[in-house]
Motif scaffolding. Sequence first.
Motif, mmCIF file in Angstrom:
data_model
loop_
_atom_site.group_PDB
_atom_site.id
_atom_site.type_symbol
_atom_site.label_atom_id
_atom_site.label_comp_id
_atom_site.label_asym_id
_atom_site.label_seq_id
_atom_site.Cartn_x
_atom_site.Cartn_y
_atom_site.Cartn_z
ATOM 1 N N GLY A 245 -27.558 -13.806 2.264
ATOM 2 C CA GLY A 245 -27.482 -13.559 3.700
ATOM 3 C C GLY A 245 -26.679 -14.590 4.471
ATOM 4 O O GLY A 245 -26.505 -14.458 5.682
ATOM 5 N N VAL A 246 -26.185 -15.617 3.794
ATOM 6 C CA VAL A 246 -25.376 -16.643 4.453
ATOM 7 C C VAL A 246 -23.899 -16.277 4.318
ATOM 8 O O VAL A 246 -23.383 -16.133 3.203
ATOM 9 C CB VAL A 246 -25.613 -18.037 3.835
ATOM 10 N N GLU A 247 -23.244 -16.091 5.429
ATOM 11 C CA GLU A 247 -21.828 -15.738 5.426
ATOM 12 C C GLU A 247 -20.988 -16.918 4.941
ATOM 13 O O GLU A 247 -21.206 -18.060 5.352
ATOM 14 C CB GLU A 247 -21.406 -15.337 6.836
ATOM 15 N N ILE A 248 -20.036 -16.621 4.058
ATOM 16 C CA ILE A 248 -19.145 -17.660 3.536
ATOM 17 C C ILE A 248 -17.796 -17.538 4.231
ATOM 18 O O ILE A 248 -17.009 -16.633 3.923
ATOM 19 C CB ILE A 248 -18.954 -17.528 2.010
ATOM 20 N N PRO A 249 -17.490 -18.420 5.194
ATOM 21 C CA PRO A 249 -16.201 -18.349 5.885
ATOM 22 C C PRO A 249 -15.042 -18.499 4.900
ATOM 23 O O PRO A 249 -15.146 -19.217 3.903
ATOM 24 C CB PRO A 249 -16.259 -19.546 6.854
ATOM 25 N N ALA A 250 -13.954 -17.824 5.189
ATOM 26 C CA ALA A 250 -12.796 -17.887 4.302
ATOM 27 C C ALA A 250 -12.321 -19.323 4.116
ATOM 28 O O ALA A 250 -11.942 -19.723 3.012
ATOM 29 C CB ALA A 250 -11.671 -17.025 4.874
ATOM 30 N N GLY A 251 -12.359 -20.096 5.200
ATOM 31 C CA GLY A 251 -11.897 -21.483 5.111
ATOM 32 C C GLY A 251 -12.752 -22.331 4.194
ATOM 33 O O GLY A 251 -12.253 -23.197 3.474
ATOM 34 N N VAL A 252 -14.065 -22.077 4.189
ATOM 35 C CA VAL A 252 -14.968 -22.802 3.293
ATOM 36 C C VAL A 252 -14.682 -22.400 1.846
ATOM 37 O O VAL A 252 -14.671 -23.238 0.944
ATOM 38 C CB VAL A 252 -16.442 -22.517 3.658
ATOM 39 N N TYR A 253 -14.430 -21.110 1.634
ATOM 40 C CA TYR A 253 -14.082 -20.630 0.292
ATOM 41 C C TYR A 253 -12.776 -21.275 -0.174
ATOM 42 O O TYR A 253 -12.671 -21.742 -1.322
ATOM 43 C CB TYR A 253 -13.936 -19.113 0.298
ATOM 44 N N LEU A 254 -11.792 -21.328 0.702
ATOM 45 C CA LEU A 254 -10.501 -21.933 0.355
ATOM 46 C C LEU A 254 -10.643 -23.418 0.052
ATOM 47 O O LEU A 254 -9.978 -23.945 -0.854
ATOM 48 C CB LEU A 254 -9.500 -21.719 1.505
ATOM 49 N N LEU A 255 -11.506 -24.090 0.801
ATOM 50 C CA LEU A 255 -11.739 -25.510 0.552
ATOM 51 C C LEU A 255 -12.409 -25.705 -0.804
ATOM 52 O O LEU A 255 -12.045 -26.605 -1.568
ATOM 53 C CB LEU A 255 -12.618 -26.098 1.662
ATOM 54 N N ALA A 256 -13.380 -24.843 -1.116
ATOM 55 C CA ALA A 256 -14.047 -24.916 -2.415
ATOM 56 C C ALA A 256 -13.044 -24.706 -3.541
ATOM 57 O O ALA A 256 -13.047 -25.421 -4.549
ATOM 58 C CB ALA A 256 -15.147 -23.851 -2.482
ATOM 59 N N GLN A 257 -12.194 -23.730 -3.364
ATOM 60 C CA GLN A 257 -11.184 -23.414 -4.387
ATOM 61 C C GLN A 257 -10.163 -24.537 -4.532
ATOM 62 O O GLN A 257 -9.761 -24.897 -5.642
ATOM 63 C CB GLN A 257 -10.484 -22.110 -4.014
ATOM 64 N N TYR A 258 -9.763 -25.097 -3.410
ATOM 65 C CA TYR A 258 -8.797 -26.206 -3.429
ATOM 66 C C TYR A 258 -9.382 -27.403 -4.173
ATOM 67 O O TYR A 258 -8.711 -28.030 -5.006
ATOM 68 C CB TYR A 258 -8.426 -26.592 -1.999
ATOM 69 N N ASN A 259 -10.638 -27.742 -3.880
ATOM 70 C CA ASN A 259 -11.283 -28.869 -4.556
ATOM 71 C C ASN A 259 -11.405 -28.600 -6.057
ATOM 72 O O ASN A 259 -11.191 -29.495 -6.886
ATOM 73 C CB ASN A 259 -12.672 -29.122 -3.961
#
Length: 349
Positions: A35-49
């Motif tokens: 139920g917690v929305e994952i913002p695209a920017g947070v996803y991109l940051l996770a992927q970048y790391n």
Amino acid sequence: MKMKKTAAFAAAALLCMSLFGCTIKSPATVGSIGGVEIPAGVYLLAQYNAYEQAATRVEDSKKVLTSKIKDSEQTGAEYIAEETLKFIELYAAVETRFAELGGELTEEQQATVESQTETLWTQSQKSYEKNGIGRTSLKSHVANIVKQDALLDMIYGNGGGAAVADDELAKWVEQNYLRADYLTLPIIDFTNYVMLTEDQTAKMRTLADEAAAEVNGGKSLEEIAEDTLKKASEISGSEYSANLLASSLGNTIFSPSQMSYYGEEAAAAMKGAKPGEATVVNIGSSLLVLVRQETVLTADYTIDSIRSSALSAMKSSELEEELRAQGAAAEHQLDQGAMNTYSAKKVKA
């Protein structure tokens, strides 16, 4: 016929954009976990790391996605996908648990979020921006870290659902922290950050061993410090001063993370030191002539004064493991199409 339809579609799309200002927007989120929305920017940051981590672990750093992870059958792309998912699962679990416990960031914690976000943004703005990561997304990530840290007190602190009793915490601190008097002998030239030669380092080690022997023979570190530091300055070719004496002699508390930072060998030597007995520990940039004290806690260094940091040292790994499991078990409603839009192939290192 198929080509005509394709051409017609392309023409219609161009007409839409020219006449009505139509734009094709990138997804704002990649779905939700628990139920917690994952913002695209947070996803991109996770992927970048994850990409940055993979680059240091693959067999060929020029082919991060297709090369194998060292000592693994995983490709870089598989590793990045797995670590990105773990990252957002943890992110969601932290947000969920923090909300369940009625958490709200204090003004001090909010200031920490702002300060750390600004520091990270200043350091890596160009890298973040070219990978589609905005300051708002970075701030969400930093706030999530601060919330995870706050959960330690909320769960294990006084009044928490799994509160750690003072006597249990005190016992753990005495077993895992270290209080010691120390004398520092450098094996690096701090004027240019170049390691001393092998010969100089060997002489410094001999000097450190002699200093430890003097202490174990009945002298104090204070009694031998000045003479030892003058000899150390001769070995390194530096100038002795009273400031050197003041900065090289002292008493401090070493936490588990600090000891681990110096490496396994140094940490083992520090933990194995006997109270009242001088030992020499190589911490990389210096040799420490270290005399362990009998106890860590004192009238000035109490459980109350170190509760947060001690709980973090004692329970952070346990809490993170629990949160990761919670995130992995939560319902995943992720948008594969959105995640494909933000493919790791588009990461700009």
